[in-house]
Design a protein around this motif. Structure first.
Motif, short mmCIF file in Angstrom:
data_model
loop_
_atom_site.label_atom_id
_atom_site.label_comp_id
_atom_site.label_asym_id
_atom_site.label_seq_id
_atom_site.Cartn_x
_atom_site.Cartn_y
_atom_site.Cartn_z
N LEU A 38 -7.76 63.97 48.04
CA LEU A 38 -8.88 64.57 48.77
C LEU A 38 -9.17 65.99 48.31
N ILE A 39 -8.12 66.70 47.91
CA ILE A 39 -8.31 68.09 47.49
C ILE A 39 -8.20 68.24 45.97
N GLN A 40 -8.13 67.11 45.28
CA GLN A 40 -8.14 67.07 43.82
C GLN A 40 -7.06 67.97 43.23
N THR A 41 -5.84 67.76 43.72
CA THR A 41 -4.71 68.52 43.20
C THR A 41 -3.50 67.62 43.13
N GLU A 42 -2.43 68.11 42.57
CA GLU A 42 -1.18 67.38 42.48
C GLU A 42 -0.04 68.34 42.67
N ASN A 43 0.98 67.91 43.39
CA ASN A 43 2.15 68.75 43.61
C ASN A 43 2.92 68.89 42.31
N THR A 44 2.90 70.09 41.74
CA THR A 44 3.58 70.32 40.46
C THR A 44 4.66 71.39 40.56
N CYS A 45 4.94 71.85 41.78
CA CYS A 45 5.84 73.00 41.92
C CYS A 45 7.27 72.68 41.51
N LEU A 46 7.62 71.39 41.39
CA LEU A 46 8.99 71.05 41.04
C LEU A 46 9.10 70.48 39.62
N HIS A 47 8.09 70.74 38.79
CA HIS A 47 8.07 70.12 37.47
C HIS A 47 8.43 71.06 36.33
N GLU A 48 8.87 72.30 36.62
CA GLU A 48 9.18 73.24 35.57
C GLU A 48 10.38 72.77 34.74
N GLU A 49 10.34 73.09 33.45
CA GLU A 49 11.43 72.72 32.56
C GLU A 49 12.61 73.67 32.78
N LYS A 50 13.78 73.11 33.00
CA LYS A 50 14.99 73.90 33.19
C LYS A 50 16.16 73.23 32.49
N VAL A 51 17.23 73.98 32.28
CA VAL A 51 18.48 73.41 31.79
C VAL A 51 19.17 72.76 32.97
N THR A 52 19.47 71.47 32.84
CA THR A 52 19.98 70.70 33.98
C THR A 52 21.47 70.46 33.87
N TYR A 53 22.17 70.71 34.97
CA TYR A 53 23.59 70.41 35.10
C TYR A 53 23.76 69.42 36.25
N VAL A 54 24.76 68.57 36.15
CA VAL A 54 25.03 67.58 37.20
C VAL A 54 26.38 67.90 37.84
N TYR A 55 26.39 68.03 39.15
CA TYR A 55 27.60 68.42 39.87
C TYR A 55 28.60 67.28 39.97
N CYS A 56 29.86 67.60 39.75
CA CYS A 56 30.95 66.64 39.93
C CYS A 56 31.80 67.08 41.12
N PRO A 57 31.85 66.30 42.19
CA PRO A 57 32.61 66.70 43.38
C PRO A 57 34.11 66.71 43.15
N ASP A 58 34.58 66.02 42.13
CA ASP A 58 36.03 65.94 41.89
C ASP A 58 36.59 67.20 41.25
N CYS A 59 35.77 67.89 40.46
CA CYS A 59 36.29 69.11 39.82
C CYS A 59 35.54 70.36 40.27
#
Length: 273
Positions: A21-42
């Motif tokens: 309706l407002i001719q937009t798209e949610n893009t606030c979470l699309h920035e390129e970043k270096v990604t790490y994945v958390y390990c709960p064991d260590c």
């Protein structure tokens, strides 16, 4: 615009209902970043984590990421089914960014720092077994929640939640969330490390405890792309020392704790923040 906006989005927040309706798209979470994945064991977050690189066989670079505790299978499949049924027996209220919510807690004006206990009738009866189980664990034996916010995410509405820090005036050190119905991910970002994001896997029926640096220095978000099925999140919050024994608002805090522990609460339309 030929249609009427029928969602609860305000300001910069949008969902799949209002974006056409407002001719937009949610893009606030699309920035390129270096990604790490958390390990709960260590307790570290690893870059370039692969399926066969699970603990203790990680590869790649890593960073220390303190303040997150994950408890897998905190509830059984049968308990999950019962909880979802109990939750869905209560009316949902439209929230922003394609979510729906149920609030059990005092009415809080965060800007003016005012609290109304009169609308708070306690935590819901179905949450009593969860609080007891938390208190029986090694991590939450002294946890006394005074607020429960249930949030519903669905891919049909494009549900998401922007990066944010929870209030720290009334809501205390630990944020405790139970994930039901489907897996998703917390995306953690910090202004101190703007080019980095840390992914916290949130598996179905798991409990996550966020505190310390992860609570106060890293914003948490859920990206739209990470909601692939209906997900319910039950987030419990405790009080800060200001509302505990010896604090400036000790009397009010004692009243809120007594109401919460009645476990006879009805959902109210308070704001989750």
């Amino acid at each position: 615009m030929t249609s009427t906006k029928t969602c609860a989005c305000k300001g910069k927040r949008t969902c799949l209902v209002c974006e056409p309706l407002i001719q937009t798209e949610n893009t606030c979470l699309h920035e390129e970043k270096v990604t790490y994945v958390y390990c709960p064991d260590c307790g570290r977050a690893w870059r370039d984590t692969k399926t066969n690189d699970k603990h203790p066989n990680h590869s790649g670079n890593s960073i220390i990421f303190p303040g997150v505790t994950l408890i897998e299978n905190f509830v059984s499949p049968e308990e999950e089914e019962w909880l979802v049924s109990e939750i869905d027996n209560t009316a949902w209220i439209d929230s922003q960014s394609g979510r729906r919510k149920q609030d059990y807690g005092p009415k809080v004006n965060f800007k003016k720092r005012k609290v109304k206990a009169s609308v708070f009738s306690g935590l819901p009866a179905f949450s009593k077994m969860l609080v007891k189980r938390m208190n029986d664990s090694n991590y939450l034996d002294d946890f006394e929640p005074v607020e429960l916010c249930n949030l519903e995410y669905t891919p049909e509405r494009g549900s998401t939640i922007d990066p944010h820090l929870d209030d720290s005036w009334i809501w205390g050190e630990r944020l405790v969330t139970l994930t039901l119905l489907s897996d998703t991910k917390h995306t953690m970002t910090s202004d101190c490390q703007p080019d980095v994001e840390v992914i916290i896997p949130l598996h179905r029926r798991s409990l996550v405890i966020v505190q310390g640096a992860a609570r106060h220095e890293w914003m948490h978000a859920i990206k739209r792309v990470d909601i692939t099925q209906r997900r319910l999140a039950m987030t419990f919050r405790e009080l800060t020392p200001e509302f505990r024994q010896g604090g400036q608002n000790e009397v009010l805090g004692r009243e809120l704790l007594q109401i919460a522990a009645s476990f006879g609460g009805l959902s109210v339309g308070t704001k989750c923040t």
